[in-house]
Design a protein around this motif. Structure first.
Motif, mmCIF file in Angstrom:
data_model
loop_
_atom_site.group_PDB
_atom_site.id
_atom_site.type_symbol
_atom_site.label_atom_id
_atom_site.label_comp_id
_atom_site.label_asym_id
_atom_site.label_seq_id
_atom_site.Cartn_x
_atom_site.Cartn_y
_atom_site.Cartn_z
ATOM 1 N N GLY A 103 42.354 50.703 -42.959
ATOM 2 C CA GLY A 103 41.896 49.755 -43.977
ATOM 3 C C GLY A 103 41.212 50.476 -45.113
ATOM 4 N N GLY A 104 41.062 49.783 -46.220
ATOM 5 C CA GLY A 104 40.484 50.375 -47.404
ATOM 6 C C GLY A 104 38.979 50.547 -47.282
ATOM 7 N N VAL A 105 38.449 51.474 -48.045
ATOM 8 C CA VAL A 105 37.027 51.785 -48.000
ATOM 9 C C VAL A 105 36.439 51.608 -49.392
ATOM 10 C CG1 VAL A 105 35.392 53.658 -47.725
ATOM 11 C CG2 VAL A 105 37.263 53.396 -46.093
ATOM 12 N N ALA A 106 35.319 50.901 -49.485
ATOM 13 C CA ALA A 106 34.576 50.829 -50.740
ATOM 14 C C ALA A 106 33.368 51.739 -50.608
ATOM 15 C CB ALA A 106 34.138 49.388 -51.005
ATOM 16 N N PRO A 107 33.421 52.930 -51.209
ATOM 17 C CA PRO A 107 32.324 53.875 -51.026
ATOM 18 C C PRO A 107 31.228 53.693 -52.060
ATOM 19 C CG PRO A 107 34.172 54.955 -52.104
ATOM 20 C CD PRO A 107 34.502 53.492 -52.025
ATOM 21 N N LEU A 108 30.028 53.331 -51.606
ATOM 22 C CA LEU A 108 28.884 53.284 -52.519
ATOM 23 C C LEU A 108 28.200 54.643 -52.466
ATOM 24 C CD1 LEU A 108 27.764 49.708 -51.610
ATOM 25 C CD2 LEU A 108 28.328 50.453 -53.900
ATOM 26 N N ILE A 109 28.952 55.657 -52.923
ATOM 27 C CA ILE A 109 28.477 57.036 -52.951
ATOM 28 C C ILE A 109 28.691 57.513 -54.374
ATOM 29 C CG2 ILE A 109 28.804 59.338 -51.987
ATOM 30 C CD1 ILE A 109 30.314 58.046 -49.663
ATOM 31 N N GLU A 110 27.738 58.228 -54.955
ATOM 32 C CA GLU A 110 27.903 58.722 -56.329
ATOM 33 C C GLU A 110 28.398 57.594 -57.231
ATOM 34 O OE1 GLU A 110 28.082 62.190 -57.476
ATOM 35 O OE2 GLU A 110 28.050 63.303 -55.596
ATOM 36 N N ARG A 172 23.508 49.886 -61.825
ATOM 37 C CA ARG A 172 23.821 48.483 -61.566
ATOM 38 C C ARG A 172 25.285 48.192 -61.811
ATOM 39 N NH1 ARG A 172 18.594 45.971 -64.417
ATOM 40 N NH2 ARG A 172 19.997 44.270 -64.975
ATOM 41 N N LEU A 173 25.801 48.769 -62.897
ATOM 42 C CA LEU A 173 27.210 48.577 -63.204
ATOM 43 C C LEU A 173 28.070 49.192 -62.089
ATOM 44 C CD1 LEU A 173 29.004 47.390 -65.342
ATOM 45 C CD2 LEU A 173 29.030 49.585 -66.508
ATOM 46 N N GLY A 174 27.682 50.378 -61.645
ATOM 47 C CA GLY A 174 28.431 51.044 -60.577
ATOM 48 C C GLY A 174 28.435 50.216 -59.310
ATOM 49 N N PHE A 175 27.269 49.716 -58.927
ATOM 50 C CA PHE A 175 27.154 48.899 -57.717
ATOM 51 C C PHE A 175 28.013 47.652 -57.848
ATOM 52 C CE2 PHE A 175 25.303 45.897 -54.809
ATOM 53 C CZ PHE A 175 24.897 46.677 -53.736
ATOM 54 N N ALA A 176 27.964 47.035 -59.044
ATOM 55 C CA ALA A 176 28.719 45.800 -59.258
ATOM 56 C C ALA A 176 30.218 46.045 -59.106
ATOM 57 C CB ALA A 176 28.423 45.244 -60.651
ATOM 58 N N VAL A 177 30.698 47.146 -59.659
ATOM 59 C CA VAL A 177 32.136 47.419 -59.584
ATOM 60 C C VAL A 177 32.558 47.670 -58.138
ATOM 61 C CG1 VAL A 177 33.969 49.017 -60.235
ATOM 62 C CG2 VAL A 177 32.310 48.312 -61.933
ATOM 63 N N VAL A 178 31.840 48.546 -57.446
ATOM 64 C CA VAL A 178 32.288 48.945 -56.116
ATOM 65 C C VAL A 178 32.184 47.794 -55.116
ATOM 66 C CG1 VAL A 178 31.990 50.585 -54.224
ATOM 67 C CG2 VAL A 178 31.733 51.349 -56.566
ATOM 68 N N THR A 179 31.155 46.946 -55.251
ATOM 69 C CA THR A 179 31.037 45.863 -54.276
ATOM 70 C C THR A 179 32.003 44.718 -54.545
ATOM 71 O OG1 THR A 179 29.183 44.982 -55.518
ATOM 72 C CG2 THR A 179 28.656 46.265 -53.561
ATOM 73 N N THR A 180 32.648 44.701 -55.707
ATOM 74 C CA THR A 180 33.653 43.648 -55.943
ATOM 75 C C THR A 180 35.040 44.119 -55.509
ATOM 76 O OG1 THR A 180 33.161 44.253 -58.204
ATOM 77 C CG2 THR A 180 33.038 41.945 -57.676
ATOM 78 N N LEU A 181 35.125 45.316 -54.953
ATOM 79 C CA LEU A 181 36.446 45.853 -54.586
ATOM 80 C C LEU A 181 37.113 45.046 -53.482
ATOM 81 C CD1 LEU A 181 35.886 49.712 -54.639
ATOM 82 C CD2 LEU A 181 37.106 48.314 -56.284
ATOM 83 N N ASP A 182 36.291 44.391 -52.646
ATOM 84 C CA ASP A 182 36.850 43.569 -51.579
ATOM 85 C C ASP A 182 37.601 44.383 -50.525
ATOM 86 O OD1 ASP A 182 36.967 41.096 -50.443
ATOM 87 O OD2 ASP A 182 38.948 40.635 -51.266
ATOM 88 N N GLU A 183 37.105 45.576 -50.237
ATOM 89 C CA GLU A 183 37.691 46.381 -49.164
ATOM 90 C C GLU A 183 37.028 45.993 -47.853
ATOM 91 O OE1 GLU A 183 40.180 48.111 -49.600
ATOM 92 O OE2 GLU A 183 40.176 49.156 -51.520
ATOM 93 N N PRO A 184 37.741 46.145 -46.727
ATOM 94 C CA PRO A 184 37.166 45.724 -45.448
ATOM 95 C C PRO A 184 36.036 46.619 -44.930
ATOM 96 C CG PRO A 184 39.355 46.637 -45.139
ATOM 97 C CD PRO A 184 39.146 46.514 -46.606
ATOM 98 N N ILE A 185 35.950 47.846 -45.414
ATOM 99 C CA ILE A 185 34.914 48.753 -44.935
ATOM 100 C C ILE A 185 34.030 49.167 -46.116
ATOM 101 C CG2 ILE A 185 34.458 50.963 -43.817
ATOM 102 C CD1 ILE A 185 37.364 50.734 -42.697
ATOM 103 N N ILE A 186 32.719 49.076 -45.915
ATOM 104 C CA ILE A 186 31.796 49.434 -46.988
ATOM 105 C C ILE A 186 30.883 50.557 -46.512
ATOM 106 C CG2 ILE A 186 29.968 48.585 -48.508
ATOM 107 C CD1 ILE A 186 31.273 45.755 -47.785
#
Lengths: 263, 269
Positions: A103-110, A172-186
């Motif tokens: 499954g896809g990964v939404a990485p809140l890294i960098e 904030r912009l970075g967080f907003a983009v990555v959390t809207t990715l809708d990937e099953p793994i965060i």
């Protein structure tokens, strides 16, 4: 949904298959922080000029994570938490063992890594979301959500170059983009500590709603409160070894006990 | 085979590749009004300089096909893509280290993206070539023949060769810091060791084969085959054959080197 009797390969849904399975994972680093060699030195001294000493940042790590799990990584500095997260995100490759992620990964890294100072925030959202695999139509659809979440200051500056943004607005912009990715793994690496208090609370709510949607969460944090709030299962890494894997409360007790004992 | 599985992985993410390429072009052309002018100004200016030096000052009029200015423009446009690509692919992984560290894409894409965006810049500069072709056609000095159909093939071949070289340079530069200087010097030397401003025939016997080793020699030969008369300098099929072999060998070697060094590079950047 509880895991019923194992039904291998049932209709493609997650079922009892782990979404992340880590087997005998190990990664070795050079002790000098940078191995950076120079041709000049290699030519004239016949060696690379850097130490050959290595150490295992992680070794013999095995665990499975199932869909919907909320896992927190516990451990001191240098324990290998971020390294493990990066290997699950696929941005580091193991020297031993394997990491399998289904499954896809939404990485809140960098978070701000993908943004370019020259371009406007609008262009940056399109580009970064595209980089993480969103199609044009999907970006259009979620564009307003992203900007809403990032806050009114970001909306006001949507067409100014990104480099004029304050560092808080960038994150904030970075967080907003990555959390809207809708990937099953965060995957979350210490980013909850950013932004002002109002935004932090917004982040928390977003994380909780993601968890409520049945996403799998993998969290690295030094904040006991965050760990307790978001994760039910704890994995305790100690000097690159898996010290404990169990309910978060027990893992934190053990970690604190180790800290008090000075171990 | 490695090459096939990696290509599949890259193709699966091709939309991201285009996003990156478009980002490159957008940054390049949003930064200055002269953006487009710069890409054609440099090769045109250099063509004029070589023309003045060789034809007016040194009085040589047998260095390449006639019209010699056209010969130079073809060579220098292609060379600009080649040298620009070498410099940029050697930086491909370090310059984008933040992105490489935060997105799980097939990492060959960071190199491909440079080759493609530089390639599109090259394509955008081709109208200049068309313009001069028309001028010289009207003057009756250009001799277009059927080989001109091979021109697009030469562009593809150059992209193949550059991808191969880039896949070697990018990880090596990330691990060995002063590679960039070496690349810069080597590129300058290679300019004179490749038939860009002179015809390959002028290199004395055993050494002409050395110039063939740079695939650009054969690629330029293909590009020039369809536009000139070949009574004085017949088409060098040997150079063309070598360039095809070398380009694909570089591509295979590039993928091998890249996958061999990828692990170490990710730890370093």
């Amino acid at each position: 949904m509880a895991a019923h009797d194992a039904q291998p390969l049932s209709s493609g849904s997650a079922g009892s298959e782990p979404v992340i399975s880590v087997r005998d994972l190990g990664i070795e680093f050079y002790r000098s922080r940078r191995r950076r060699m120079q041709l000049r030195e290699m030519l004239f001294h016949g060696r690379s000029g850097a130490t050959k000493q290595t150490f295992w940042a992680l070794r013999n790590i095995s665990f499975d994570i199932h869909a919907g799990d909320a896992v927190g990584l516990v451990g001191g500095n240098g324990g290998g938490k971020s390294t493990l997260l990066k290997m699950i995100a696929g941005v580091l490759l193991p020297d031993e063992g394997s990491v399998e992620v289904r499954g896809g990964v939404a990485p809140l890294i960098e978070l701000t890594g993908g943004f370019l100072g020259e371009l406007s925030a609008r262009d940056n959202i399109h580009l970064t979301a595209g980089l993480h695999g969103l199609g044009k139509a999907e970006i259009e659809e979620r564009f307003d959500d992203i900007v809403d979440f990032a806050g009114p200051e970001v909306r006001a500056g949507l067409d100014t170059p990104y480099r004029h943004f304050s560092s808080g607005m960038k994150v904030r912009l970075g967080f907003a983009v990555v959390t809207t990715l809708d990937e099953p793994i965060i995957l979350v690496d210490e980013v909850l500590a950013v932004g002002d208090r109002a935004f932090r609370e917004k982040c928390y709510q977003r994380m909780e709603s993601l968890l409520g949607d049945g996403k799998t969460l993998f969290l690295v944090s030094h904040s006991e409160r965050d760990l307790r709030r978001f994760s039910t299962r704890g994995i305790y890494l100690k000097r690159g070894q898996l010290a404990m894997d169990g309910p978060m409360e027990d893992v934190l007790d053990r970690y604190n006990h180790d800290l008090d004992a000075g171990a | 085979m490695k090459l096939i599985t990696r290509t599949q992985a890259i193709l699966a993410r091709r939309s991201v590749l285009w996003t990156l390429v478009i980002r490159d072009l957008r940054v390049r052309y949003s930064r200055s009004v002269l953006g487009y002018l710069w890409t054609i100004l440099d090769p045109l200016l250099m063509s004029s300089v070589y023309f003045v030096v060789f034809v007016f000052i040194l009085k040589r009029n047998n260095l390449g096909h006639e019209p010699y200015f056209m010969f130079l423009v073809i060579g220098l446009l292609s060379w600009q893509w080649f040298s620009g690509c070498l410099t940029d692919t050697s930086r491909a992984l370090i310059q984008e280290s933040k992105l490489v560290r935060s997105t799980n894409l097939p990492r060959e894409m960071w190199v491909l993206r440079v080759v493609l965006s530089k390639g599109i810049e090259y394509l955008l500069s081709l109208p200049v070539l068309v313009f001069f072709s028309i001028v010289y056609l009207v003057k009756g000095q250009l001799h277009v023949n059927w080989w001109v159909l091979l021109f697009p093939l030469a562009i593809v071949l150059q992209a193949v060769a550059l991808t191969g070289i880039g896949l070697i340079l990018a990880p090596v530069t990330a691990l060995v810091t002063d590679t960039q200087r070496v690349v810069r010097i080597a590129t300058r030397v290679m300019f004179y060791a490749t038939p860009v401003v002179y015809a390959g025939h002028l290199v004395p016997a055993p050494y002409d084969k050395v110039t063939w080793l740079n695939p650009l020699a054969g690629i330029l030969e293909i590009m020039r085959a369809g536009l000139f008369r070949h009574d004085r300098f017949p088409i060098l099929w040997g150079a063309i054959g070598t360039s095809v072999v070398v380009s694909f060998a570089l591509l295979v070697a590039g993928f091998a080197v890249f996958s061999r060094l990828e692990r170490a590079v990710l730890k370093e950047i």
